[in-house]
Enzyme design. Structure first.
Site, mmCIF file in Angstrom:
data_model
loop_
_atom_site.group_PDB
_atom_site.id
_atom_site.type_symbol
_atom_site.label_atom_id
_atom_site.label_comp_id
_atom_site.label_asym_id
_atom_site.label_seq_id
_atom_site.Cartn_x
_atom_site.Cartn_y
_atom_site.Cartn_z
ATOM 1 N N ILE A 101 0.999 -1.214 -0.203
ATOM 2 C CA ILE A 101 0.081 0.068 0.081
ATOM 3 C C ILE A 101 0.773 1.192 0.024
ATOM 4 C CG2 ILE A 101 -0.185 -0.095 2.393
ATOM 5 C CD1 ILE A 101 -3.106 0.909 2.076
ATOM 6 N N CYS A 102 0.406 2.283 -0.368
ATOM 7 C CA CYS A 102 0.958 3.478 -0.615
ATOM 8 C C CYS A 102 2.240 3.729 -1.439
ATOM 9 C CB CYS A 102 1.290 4.097 0.995
ATOM 10 S SG CYS A 102 1.486 5.753 1.160
ATOM 11 N N ALA A 103 3.209 3.912 -0.856
ATOM 12 C CA ALA A 103 4.767 4.084 -1.596
ATOM 13 C C ALA A 103 5.331 2.514 -1.610
ATOM 14 C CB ALA A 103 5.489 4.992 -0.885
ATOM 15 N N TYR A 121 0.317 5.446 -3.962
ATOM 16 C CA TYR A 121 0.377 6.602 -3.544
ATOM 17 C C TYR A 121 0.479 7.476 -4.804
ATOM 18 C CZ TYR A 121 0.381 11.126 -0.579
ATOM 19 O OH TYR A 121 0.041 11.995 -0.075
#
Length: 183
Positions: A101-103, A121
């Site tokens: 998730i995200c970066a 992200y």
């Protein structure tokens, strides 16, 4: 009982990490937090987590899924850590589930385990690849690889992990218990 490993290092995103741990444990998924640096790891917003073990102690055969939370510099540390990169490759070779998730999809990309379709992200796709990037999707599942955008999508991401490992009924029960069905 399904088992997942969550590697973390300093600068992990707290909302993502805690949401994944909490939601998965509500579904009776055994969660092991593995520290890449010190057992006591400090998040991006100074929240401290005591890991269960060091990443070097992890054997991929004992887990059904590896899930990487984002946050900086955590995502870069996970991308540069030889053991994390090795585990990602082992999970892919053994056809096991992988999540980020995200970066953190950057770490999957660096390991060569990120499938064609993904999300992350916003702006991190520039470090990964532009083709296959789904900018508007909260969660993207491409075969055994699941990715998500960031802190606001962490609960949705965690519930998808529950669905993958435990089935729709368990996921719905956890979702209802969290009052997620109301939103």
């Amino acid at each position: 009982m399904p088992k997942i490993i969550i590697p973390i290092s300093n600068g992990f995103e707290e909302i993502e990490t805690i949401s994944i741990i909490d939601v998965c444990r509500r579904a009776n998924i055994e969660v092991t937090i593995a520290a890449v640096e010190n057992l006591q790891t400090i998040g991006a917003h100074n929240v401290k987590i005591e890991a269960d073990c060091k990443i070097e102690d992890i054997n991929s055969d004992k887990f059904d899924m590896i899930v990487l939370p984002g946050g900086l510099p955590n995502a870069f540390t996970l991308a540069d850590n030889e053991k994390v990169q090795s585990l990602l490759k082992e999970f892919k070779e053994k056809d096991k589930n992988i999540g980020a998730i995200c970066a953190a999809p950057f770490a999957l990309h660096k390991a060569g385990v990120l499938n064609e379709n993904f999300t992350c992200y916003p702006s991190f796709e520039q470090k990964i690849k532009l083709n296959g990037y789904h900018k508007d999707d909260a969660v993207v599942i491409d075969d055994k690889v699941i990715t998500s955008r960031g802190p606001a999508t962490a609960m949705i991401f965690a519930l998808e992990i529950v669905t993958i490992l435990c089935g729709e009924e368990t996921s719905t029960n956890v979702k209802n218990g969290l009052l997620m069905a109301d939103y």
